[in-house]
Write an enzyme that holds these catalytic residues in place. Sequence first.
Site, PDB file in Angstrom:
ATOM      1  N   ASP A   1      -5.008   4.617  -5.303  1.00 54.89           N
ATOM      2  CA  ASP A   1      -4.013   4.762  -6.034  1.00 54.89           C
ATOM      3  C   ASP A   1      -4.230   4.479  -7.511  1.00 54.89           C
ATOM      4  OD1 ASP A   1      -2.791   5.533  -3.889  1.00 54.89           O
ATOM      5  OD2 ASP A   1      -1.403   3.820  -3.752  1.00 54.89           O
TER       6      ASP A   1
ATOM      7  N   ALA B   1       0.862  -1.200  -0.001  1.00 57.69           N
ATOM      8  CA  ALA B   1      -0.116   0.162   0.100  1.00 57.69           C
ATOM      9  C   ALA B   1       0.671   1.227   0.155  1.00 57.69           C
ATOM     10  CB  ALA B   1      -1.048  -0.095   1.267  1.00 57.69           C
TER      11      ALA B   1
ATOM     12  N   ASN C   1      -5.421   0.916  -1.227  1.00 61.85           N
ATOM     13  CA  ASN C   1      -4.599   1.117  -2.361  1.00 61.85           C
ATOM     14  C   ASN C   1      -5.062   0.872  -3.626  1.00 61.85           C
ATOM     15  OD1 ASN C   1      -1.595   1.245  -3.254  1.00 61.85           O
ATOM     16  ND2 ASN C   1      -1.747  -0.889  -3.826  1.00 61.85           N
TER      17      ASN C   1
ATOM     18  N   ASP D   1      21.013  19.633 -42.529  1.00 62.94           N
ATOM     19  CA  ASP D   1      20.525  20.041 -40.904  1.00 62.94           C
ATOM     20  C   ASP D   1      20.753  19.182 -40.068  1.00 62.94           C
ATOM     21  OD1 ASP D   1      19.607  22.620 -42.097  1.00 62.94           O
ATOM     22  OD2 ASP D   1      17.844  21.985 -42.615  1.00 62.94           O
TER      23      ASP D   1
ATOM     24  N   ASP E   1      13.537  27.574 -38.865  1.00 66.35           N
ATOM     25  CA  ASP E   1      13.603  27.976 -40.191  1.00 66.35           C
ATOM     26  C   ASP E   1      12.285  28.785 -40.375  1.00 66.35           C
ATOM     27  OD1 ASP E   1      15.696  26.430 -41.110  1.00 66.35           O
ATOM     28  OD2 ASP E   1      14.377  24.550 -41.110  1.00 66.35           O
TER      29      ASP E   1
ATOM     30  N   ASP F   1      15.213  20.785 -42.438  1.00 60.65           N
ATOM     31  CA  ASP F   1      14.628  19.861 -43.389  1.00 60.65           C
ATOM     32  C   ASP F   1      15.323  19.357 -44.458  1.00 60.65           C
ATOM     33  OD1 ASP F   1      15.305  22.310 -44.782  1.00 60.65           O
ATOM     34  OD2 ASP F   1      13.320  22.922 -45.370  1.00 60.65           O
TER      35      ASP F   1
END
Length: 916
Positions: free
Chosen positions: A751, A281, A747, A639, A327, A635
């Site tokens: 949870d 838990a 739990n 690059d 760009d 592109d």
Amino acid sequence: MSQSWHALTVDEALNELKVGEQGLSSEEAQRRLVQYGSNELKKEKGRSPIKLFLSQFTDVLMIILLIATGLSLVVGETIDALIIIAIVIASAVLGFTQEHRSEKAVEALKRMAAPTATVIRNGKEEKIPASQLVPGDIILLYTGDKVPADARLVEAFNLKVEEAALTGESAPVEKTPLVLQEATPLNDRCNMVYAGTIIAYGRAKAVVTATGMQTEFGKIAQIVQATTHEQTPLEKRMASVGKLIGVLAVTICIGVATIGIVVEQRPVLDMILWAVSLAVAAVPEALPAIVTGALAIGMYRMAKVNTIVKRLPAVETLGSTSVICSDKTGTMTKGEMTVQRIYTNDTLFKVTGVGYDPKGEFHFEDKTVTPDEHLKTLLKIAVLCNDSNIEKDQKTEKWAVKGDPTEGSLVVVAAKANLWKADLDKQEPRIGEIPFSSERKRMTTIHAVGTKKIAYMKGAPEIVLQKCTCILMNGKVQKLTNENRAKILKVTEELALQALRNLGFAYKELPADVNNFSEQLEEGFVFVGVMGMIDPPRSEVKDAIALCKEAGIRVVMITGDHKLTATAVAKDLNLLDGNDDGKVLTGAELESMSDEQFEAVIENVVVYARVAPEHKTRIVKAWKAKDQVVAMTGDGVNDAPALKMADIGIAMGITGTEVTKEASDMVLTDDNFASIVKAVKEGREIYDNIKKYLTYLLRCNIMEILVMFVAVVSVPTLANMFSPGSDAASISNAAIALTAVQLLWINLVTDGLPAIALGVDLGDPDLMQRQPRKPKESIFTRDVKIYLIATPILTSALLLTAFFSHQPWLGELQLLEARTQLFTAMVVIELAIALSSRSLKYPVFKVGVFKNKYLWYAILSSFALQLVILYVPGIQSVFDVHTPEPVDWVVAVVFAAIIFGTLEIGKYVANKRRKT
């Protein structure tokens, strides 16, 4: 089918593959796809759903819990064992659902990011997924493309291919369609291109000879493409946090169990089972899975805003991005170039029309004119020295460019004068070319005109002028004087001031016996004129840039355009104001600076003009030296190094080469700058949600441990203080405030669903008004630490008060009442904390109480499950509770309201103080 394709002529290869230059028909391509299969290497199968589900039980704590359950069955505690097994399975189902959903999201994104190929089918050029290629397909290859399959060259223009991945050859290999000897080794087959290699230079047309596992790459590669699950820095931190909490929790549990066994003489099995349940838990064992799930779901959500995130770490890094280097063309602008001004024969024409529709007129001094011979010569050069074309979609009736937008605009403006590319290509066929490159800034093509050969050049006006010695003026070729040069450059500058991109055009008659078309030919040209075109800014980019400024993110524009053009566009986008011209740096100026000089001024530069792709790497390096988190777009093939160096490499999905996409972390499917900003917002939101989930989970788990620990150590003292002479067995039972089954149930319902719902929450109102998060900043910020200390102390005090008020040491009835009260109040309080966790900074009413519908579904579902436990008689006995009294609900609701109110008031006061 032949395996010696390099030894066949082009015609023989086409005949063998039963295809013409019009390409395959769609029907034939589909038939061959069935016959040969997809153009993919075989992949290792992903985890099956069954294996994924079973993997949920491999956690150490789950194994311990299963062992403890088995011991319970051995000693006859059948009911407890069955309930614990049911809860364990329910937890496993939750974990399985989350991981399965994440894997499906990532698989979908991988399909979206699959490489494409340009083919000729049904006589038309089209882009298809590379996986759909079949033997016999005619493919078109351009600089920067990754070769999608093995193919025999049909045509090649200055073609060079990087084959290091296949042959180990470090330098690009020149390729030509020539026929070779059958015994030619693979490394020397210059008329073939192979899957996985890269077009380094030039362009080509080729016919596919092998796909998928039949390619050379498929034959020699290790065909094991298991998905690598990258662990992000955040995941690593969360895993270490989970382990730390786990160690502390287990240590406390062992200590408490030891006290129960040694001091209170409780049954060993009971205490072991209880200690394991408390550890399960308390330990957030699902934390790494939730983090991975949140990141994967974030990737999926980003895909909906045109951003494909290829790697999980990029999602986390996006939230820290402090500099975006973008760009200009096609990213900040529309990418629909339109020629608006033409200068030739000392005359400046204005061209009407917008976009790629070839409708428009030529005006001189506000009067419509018919193009004269000078203008037609210029337009002819623009069309012939050109690799693009325009095409009308028969369904939409819209014109589109096939190829580069800038070149496409030249074809469009010529069509407005009724000069069509198809006709001109037949009249003056191209017989050679010297391709454009970012370093050369020009392109030259050679054409056969009857018995003559003519070279046509286009490029940056100042570069073209350097290659010219004459000018076409008043119908005659005259010497190009310094006065002519000065005037042309002045006109170019005036056009650039109007944010127009300029290209210069020239021609040269060549000797009939010239066959070696090299750069040495590019001298002594005749200058004809200049065209000025504009790529209008995207309307949404201006708002995106304004949002970046609010978010503390610097935006930097990078372009190969003229400084004046770049400045004009930057001003239009509000990147620059009227007095900010000093913040524009050219490539030449950058070259002249030392690294130290550049780092000193980089924070003041927002526009880079006339830069080469390699300059991007230097820009990224300088920003990173300032401890900034940099996103860089690109592109072209050049690059790729900058994209790899950047914290976030962003490739263009439409105009980007396959090499760039492969080097990137993200791909923009719409090439739009605004999509980057949306992705940054998503990244910030995802990080915030993980932080919310972690804070919620930990403060509830710490509270559970605190309550159980205090009960164990204080019940004997309180019993002796308020009820001297109490039965030792009753005191021992009361010291265990909640049973193992109760702990596991809490739990599961708190949870589970609520925590997952917080992982898809909306962001705070000021999400894009904050400064970027520092990458090394701990998730345990000051506010989180306060929550983790204050909330468990306050909630534990209230819960223990309620528990002790029933004096559980007096007997079984009082213990049943106390546990029912504690069990009920703890679940209600944790659900109230979940609601408050929608924001760690703002009160819930500020972020919208009902905006996260999934959280409400989760809270209501968890509450409904709790009611089943409390009110169904057969289940009550299993969970050691009875039907709550009205006062129990009053206490639970009042305590939850106190906690919720305290948290909300605390946030409100902190927010007021922050503003002050």
